[in-house]
Design a protein around this motif. Structure first.
Motif, mmCIF file in Angstrom:
data_model
loop_
_atom_site.group_PDB
_atom_site.id
_atom_site.type_symbol
_atom_site.label_atom_id
_atom_site.label_comp_id
_atom_site.label_asym_id
_atom_site.label_seq_id
_atom_site.Cartn_x
_atom_site.Cartn_y
_atom_site.Cartn_z
ATOM 1 N N GLN A 1 7.810 -20.299 11.317
ATOM 2 C CA GLN A 1 6.898 -19.550 10.476
ATOM 3 C C GLN A 1 7.019 -18.064 10.753
ATOM 4 O O GLN A 1 7.257 -17.649 11.878
ATOM 5 N N VAL A 2 6.852 -17.285 9.720
ATOM 6 C CA VAL A 2 6.867 -15.829 9.826
ATOM 7 C C VAL A 2 5.616 -15.304 9.151
ATOM 8 O O VAL A 2 5.301 -15.700 8.022
ATOM 9 N N GLN A 3 4.908 -14.447 9.827
ATOM 10 C CA GLN A 3 3.737 -13.798 9.240
ATOM 11 C C GLN A 3 4.069 -12.334 8.992
ATOM 12 O O GLN A 3 4.644 -11.670 9.850
ATOM 13 N N LEU A 4 3.692 -11.851 7.834
ATOM 14 C CA LEU A 4 4.013 -10.481 7.438
ATOM 15 C C LEU A 4 2.738 -9.714 7.123
ATOM 16 O O LEU A 4 1.861 -10.228 6.422
ATOM 17 N N VAL A 5 2.665 -8.481 7.616
ATOM 18 C CA VAL A 5 1.505 -7.626 7.350
ATOM 19 C C VAL A 5 2.000 -6.255 6.914
ATOM 20 O O VAL A 5 2.719 -5.578 7.658
ATOM 21 N N GLU A 6 1.608 -5.865 5.710
ATOM 22 C CA GLU A 6 1.983 -4.558 5.183
ATOM 23 C C GLU A 6 0.939 -3.512 5.552
ATOM 24 O O GLU A 6 -0.250 -3.815 5.682
ATOM 25 N N SER A 7 1.388 -2.280 5.681
ATOM 26 C CA SER A 7 0.484 -1.152 5.910
ATOM 27 C C SER A 7 1.134 0.103 5.371
ATOM 28 O O SER A 7 2.324 0.113 5.024
ATOM 29 N N GLY A 8 0.339 1.160 5.293
ATOM 30 C CA GLY A 8 0.867 2.443 4.868
ATOM 31 C C GLY A 8 0.539 2.838 3.441
ATOM 32 O O GLY A 8 0.876 3.938 3.007
ATOM 33 N N GLY A 9 -0.096 1.935 2.710
ATOM 34 C CA GLY A 9 -0.473 2.281 1.354
ATOM 35 C C GLY A 9 -1.625 3.267 1.331
ATOM 36 O O GLY A 9 -2.205 3.597 2.361
ATOM 37 N N GLY A 10 -1.944 3.741 0.146
ATOM 38 C CA GLY A 10 -3.050 4.672 -0.001
ATOM 39 C C GLY A 10 -2.968 5.431 -1.300
ATOM 40 O O GLY A 10 -2.216 5.058 -2.210
ATOM 41 N N LEU A 11 -3.736 6.503 -1.364
ATOM 42 C CA LEU A 11 -3.795 7.358 -2.543
ATOM 43 C C LEU A 11 -2.960 8.611 -2.286
ATOM 44 O O LEU A 11 -3.121 9.274 -1.256
ATOM 45 N N VAL A 12 -2.073 8.922 -3.213
ATOM 46 C CA VAL A 12 -1.220 10.092 -3.075
ATOM 47 C C VAL A 12 -1.062 10.752 -4.431
ATOM 48 O O VAL A 12 -1.128 10.074 -5.469
ATOM 49 N N GLN A 13 -0.868 12.044 -4.426
ATOM 50 C CA GLN A 13 -0.648 12.765 -5.690
ATOM 51 C C GLN A 13 0.793 12.575 -6.152
ATOM 52 O O GLN A 13 1.705 12.343 -5.342
ATOM 53 N N ALA A 14 0.976 12.692 -7.436
ATOM 54 C CA ALA A 14 2.322 12.612 -7.992
ATOM 55 C C ALA A 14 3.228 13.632 -7.314
ATOM 56 O O ALA A 14 2.819 14.774 -7.061
ATOM 57 N N GLY A 15 4.444 13.195 -7.002
ATOM 58 C CA GLY A 15 5.380 14.041 -6.289
ATOM 59 C C GLY A 15 5.342 13.867 -4.785
ATOM 60 O O GLY A 15 6.238 14.349 -4.075
ATOM 61 N N GLY A 16 4.327 13.183 -4.304
ATOM 62 C CA GLY A 16 4.184 12.970 -2.870
ATOM 63 C C GLY A 16 5.005 11.799 -2.365
ATOM 64 O O GLY A 16 5.767 11.166 -3.117
ATOM 65 N N SER A 17 4.840 11.518 -1.073
ATOM 66 C CA SER A 17 5.607 10.457 -0.415
ATOM 67 C C SER A 17 4.691 9.552 0.382
ATOM 68 O O SER A 17 3.626 9.967 0.846
ATOM 69 N N LEU A 18 5.138 8.321 0.543
ATOM 70 C CA LEU A 18 4.486 7.364 1.422
ATOM 71 C C LEU A 18 5.557 6.536 2.103
ATOM 72 O O LEU A 18 6.633 6.308 1.517
ATOM 73 N N ARG A 19 5.251 6.060 3.303
ATOM 74 C CA ARG A 19 6.128 5.105 3.958
ATOM 75 C C ARG A 19 5.341 3.837 4.249
ATOM 76 O O ARG A 19 4.366 3.873 4.996
ATOM 77 N N LEU A 20 5.770 2.771 3.645
ATOM 78 C CA LEU A 20 5.156 1.471 3.877
ATOM 79 C C LEU A 20 5.859 0.766 5.031
ATOM 80 O O LEU A 20 7.066 0.916 5.210
ATOM 81 N N TYR B 1 8.383 -16.318 2.758
ATOM 82 C CA TYR B 1 7.168 -15.823 3.391
ATOM 83 C C TYR B 1 6.764 -14.507 2.753
ATOM 84 O O TYR B 1 7.612 -13.652 2.477
ATOM 85 N N TRP B 2 5.455 -14.343 2.554
ATOM 86 C CA TRP B 2 4.921 -13.170 1.867
ATOM 87 C C TRP B 2 3.753 -12.592 2.637
ATOM 88 O O TRP B 2 2.958 -13.322 3.237
ATOM 89 N N GLY B 3 3.648 -11.266 2.591
ATOM 90 C CA GLY B 3 2.471 -10.606 3.095
ATOM 91 C C GLY B 3 1.398 -10.530 2.031
ATOM 92 O O GLY B 3 1.613 -10.950 0.881
ATOM 93 N N GLN B 4 0.254 -9.974 2.399
ATOM 94 C CA GLN B 4 -0.882 -9.883 1.476
ATOM 95 C C GLN B 4 -0.780 -8.693 0.531
ATOM 96 O O GLN B 4 -1.446 -8.664 -0.504
ATOM 97 N N GLY B 5 0.021 -7.729 0.914
ATOM 98 C CA GLY B 5 0.213 -6.570 0.054
ATOM 99 C C GLY B 5 -0.624 -5.376 0.484
ATOM 100 O O GLY B 5 -1.637 -5.510 1.170
ATOM 101 N N THR B 6 -0.178 -4.207 0.064
ATOM 102 C CA THR B 6 -0.902 -2.966 0.314
ATOM 103 C C THR B 6 -0.930 -2.153 -0.967
ATOM 104 O O THR B 6 0.068 -2.064 -1.682
ATOM 105 N N GLN B 7 -2.078 -1.576 -1.267
ATOM 106 C CA GLN B 7 -2.268 -0.846 -2.527
ATOM 107 C C GLN B 7 -1.683 0.558 -2.414
ATOM 108 O O GLN B 7 -1.984 1.292 -1.462
#
Length: 122
Positions: free
Chosen positions: A1-20, A111-117
């Motif tokens: 079994q593999v468990q996956l947890v995403e993080s790093g999502g959030g609110l950003v302005q257009a043109g910005g960057s995020l790392r998940l 296997y799937w994580g729950q997701g990050t917005q």
């Protein structure tokens, strides 16, 4: 079994960057290919990127090439999705998935994580 947890999502302005991040627990994660998918409200799940277990091969959705980058650190059991020049249409729930094959097809992942917005404002 593999468990996956995403993080790093959030609110950003257009043109910005995020790392998940997609952190895995369980045995043999380093032997699994990992993919990122996204789903916007009212739309079907969409392939974003995938990477082989070794990190030696990557593949992206054509529309995202040049803006998104997938990588992995098997010592940390983590896969990353760097997203640059974000656009409002990138707004979605981003999920990571692990499977034996590195493909763009969600059905090939076990296997799937729950997701990050991720929300990109204009």
């Amino acid at each position: 079994q593999v468990q996956l947890v995403e993080s790093g999502g959030g609110l950003v302005q257009a043109g910005g960057s995020l790392r998940l991040s997609c952190a895995a627990s369980g045995r043999s994660f380093s032997s699994y290919a990992t993919g990122w998918f996204r789903q916007a409200p009212g739309k079907e799940r969409e392939f974003v990127a995938t990477i082989t277990w070794s990190g030696g091969w990557t593949h992206y959705a054509d529309s995202l090439k040049g803006r998104f980058s997938i990588s992995r650190d098997n010592a940390k059991n983590t896969v990353y999705l760097q997203m640059n020049s974000l656009k409002p249409e990138d707004t979605a729930v981003y999920s990571c998935a692990a499977g034996r094959l590195s493909t763009s097809l969600s059905a090939t992942y076990d296997y799937w994580g729950q997701g990050t917005q991720v929300t990109v404002s204009s």
